[in-house]
Design an enzyme around this catalytic site. Structure first.
Site, mmCIF file in Angstrom:
data_model
loop_
_atom_site.group_PDB
_atom_site.id
_atom_site.type_symbol
_atom_site.label_atom_id
_atom_site.label_comp_id
_atom_site.label_asym_id
_atom_site.label_seq_id
_atom_site.Cartn_x
_atom_site.Cartn_y
_atom_site.Cartn_z
ATOM 1 N N GLU A 1 41.879 42.430 1.557
ATOM 2 C CA GLU A 1 42.223 41.306 1.427
ATOM 3 C C GLU A 1 40.638 40.176 0.901
ATOM 4 O OE1 GLU A 1 42.827 39.251 5.147
ATOM 5 O OE2 GLU A 1 45.214 39.667 4.648
ATOM 6 N N GLU B 1 51.281 43.632 4.762
ATOM 7 C CA GLU B 1 51.053 43.209 7.049
ATOM 8 C C GLU B 1 52.293 42.168 7.103
ATOM 9 O OE1 GLU B 1 47.421 42.495 8.255
ATOM 10 O OE2 GLU B 1 46.239 44.570 7.819
#
EC number: 3.2.1.39
Length: 534
Positions: free
Chosen positions: A120, A264
């Site tokens: 990220e 995720e």
């Protein structure tokens, strides 16, 4: 002759294409290790195999973890941490050395199938977006030198915040400030047939907009639907809406064919006082419904039937993670191996789950329930098989010095996981050497086979036939075994006792048989046709 060979060739190509088309979506698990007192990688590997999970994501290339998954058949996604991006982007030699030390010695015994470069990065405080693509290219070059560039895919995982807007899904677009980074990265993914990796969390959308987003919509429990006014598509859950937002954003950038992988997704079981939806019940409901949706009803309103791979976050609670309380409570298991809630990873159990919309967050405690996976069971706490059940506890006649010496041995050379007697853990109270030693002695005793010789500790212990468990502190009991079961010595933790052999679970056997029947039903007509041709 040549025409006949060509015909046979194309018949088999068609068959292979048909069989490949029938491949199902995949459910994996994220194995983060930002925690104290986690079970060893070998024990974690045993647990994951028992749960019949075939896909695992880790966040680095830790050698002990890679070794633990060798010869298991589990497909591993490894990670390059953000802190390593500069070194990977600057010099090819750094990546070559990393590959030589961390990948090549363990591949293919350890089935590494993908590398996620950075985590990220668009949300990271150091703004390392400019390093991701150079690092990916250097990794690709290193893999190509070793002939692995077609076998190990390279990508980078992102959060939903990479979008400037996500609703309605059809109007979703990537943030303009990331366009210079995204376009060449997406071109790299297309060139190398790698997926776009995204982390999706309906929990955050609900938590930040409780007045607008119904909890049921976030948990796959909604009886109503949300309409996208531009397309007329109907959404019964937020996960599909978020995923379609990614599909539409990719299409808007002319990358419609890029496969999307959800690296995720999950729900926390505990949070701060304001995070009232962070409960074990809601975590169980979300993950159960997500698994059922992905396996039984694949695709989204915009892409019905589309195969999607999803990694659940996360295997363990991670107590060293910074931030608010929920950050440390995404796991299905506590660090000591007890389950936060019993999740069916197969998606086959159709028993309804019951979410909660409590006004105050609840604190999950270690469960005394078995973890059910198909027809196999991991026994937690005071369960066990037939025969006389016995436990080994500290003797009240032993001195504190004798008990402490034996306790130190059990938690050290004895290879007992003593995390359950640490502060804030279920067996810490009463905080006495006698109590802590009892837990450790019994764990060693049960793991070693529960024979009298395993309960000696130089006279500091005694065997008893009454379960010493109390409250949430559950003492291991080794079940009786037969030719079809095996007792684990040095098991996952002091609370996980025995597992059925995962080598031939009923679910995997049935699936293999089903695939064989499909293959035979398709191949048999081919053999008839081929025979007539010859």
């Amino acid at each position: 002759m040549g025409q006949r060979l060509n015909l046979v060739f194309w018949i088999f190509v068609s068959i292979l294409a048909f069989l490949n088309f029938g491949m199902a979506s995949k459910i994996g698990i994220c194995y983060g290790r930002n925690a104290d007192n986690l079970p060893s990688p070998n024990r974690v590997s045993e647990l994951i195999q028992h749960l019949n999970i075939k896909f695992v994501r880790i966040y680095d290339a830790n050698i002990d973890v890679l070794k633990a998954f060798a010869n298991t058949g589990i497909e591993l996604m490894i990670g390059v941490p953000n802190a390593d991006l500069l070194a990977f982007a600057q010099f090819q030699s750094n990546v070559d050395t990393w590959l030589s030390n961390n990948i090549l010695p363990y591949y293919p015994s350890t089935k590494i199938t993908s590398i996620s470069v950075g985590l990220e990065v668009t949300e990271a405080p150091d703004n390392a977006t400019g390093l991701v693509l150079p690092a990916m290219r250097n990794i690709h070059t290193a893999l190509k030198k070793s002939g692995l560039d077609k076998k190990i895919k390279i990508s980078s995982s992102h959060s939903l915040a990479i979008l400037s807007r996500s609703f309605p899904p059809s109007s979703a677009s990537f943030s303009k400030k990331h366009s210079a980074f995204l376009k060449p990265m997406l071109e790299f993914l297309v060139e190398n047939e790698s997926p776009f990796m995204i982390d999706l969390y309906p929990y955050y959308a609900y938590r930040d907009s409780t007045e607008k987003v119904p909890l049921e919509y976030a948990l796959f429990e909604s009886s109503s639907q949300v309409v996208d006014p531009a397309t007329g598509l109907l959404y019964s859950n937020m996960f599909d809406a978020q995923l379609d937002a990614i599909y539409f954003a990719l299409t808007a950038m002319s990358f419609k064919t890029v496969k999307v992988m959800v690296t995720e997704s999950g729900w926390p079981s505990k949070g701060s006082p304001k995070e009232t939806a962070a409960t074990p019940e809601n975590a169980l409901a979300y993950n159960t419904n997500l698994i059922r949706h992905v396996i039984g009803d694949p695709g989204t309103p915009a892409k019905p039937g589309e195969e999607i791979d999803v990694y659940l976050f996360s295997l363990f609670n991670e107590n060293r993670k910074p931030g608010i309380e929920s950050e440390r409570n995404w796991g299905m298991f506590y660090a000591n191996g007890t389950n936060v809630y019993a999740l069916d990873f197969t998606g086959e159990n159709t028993t309804p789950v019951s979410p909660t919309n409590s006004t105050t967050g609840t604190s999950p405690s270690p469960s005394s329930s078995p973890i059910i996976n198909g027809n196999s069971t991991v026994t937690i706490g005071g369960g066990g098989g037939g025969g006389t059940k016995k436990w080994c506890i500290a003797s009240s006649q032993a001195s504190v010095t004798e008990l402490q010496t034996a306790l130190d041995w059990a938690c050290g050379p004895g290879n007992v996981d003593c995390s359950a007697v640490q502060p804030d853990q279920p067996c810490f109270e009463p905080d006495t050497v006698l109590s802590h030693a009892s837990y450790a002695f019994n764990t060693y005793y049960q793991q070693s086979g529960a024979s009298s010789i395993d309960c000696s500790f130089n006279g500091a212990s005694v065997e008893v036939d009454k379960d010493p468990s109390y409250g949430n502190c559950l003492y291991m009991i080794a079940p009786a075994t037969d030719g079809f079961n095996r007792t684990m010595a040095g098991n996952i933790t002091g609370n996980i006792t025995a597992i059925d052999s995962p080598l031939a679970s009923p679910s995997s056997t049935n699936e293999a048989f089903r695939q064989m029947v499909v293959a035979v039903s398709v191949l048999l007509p081919c053999f008839v046709v081929c025979s007539s041709i010859w």
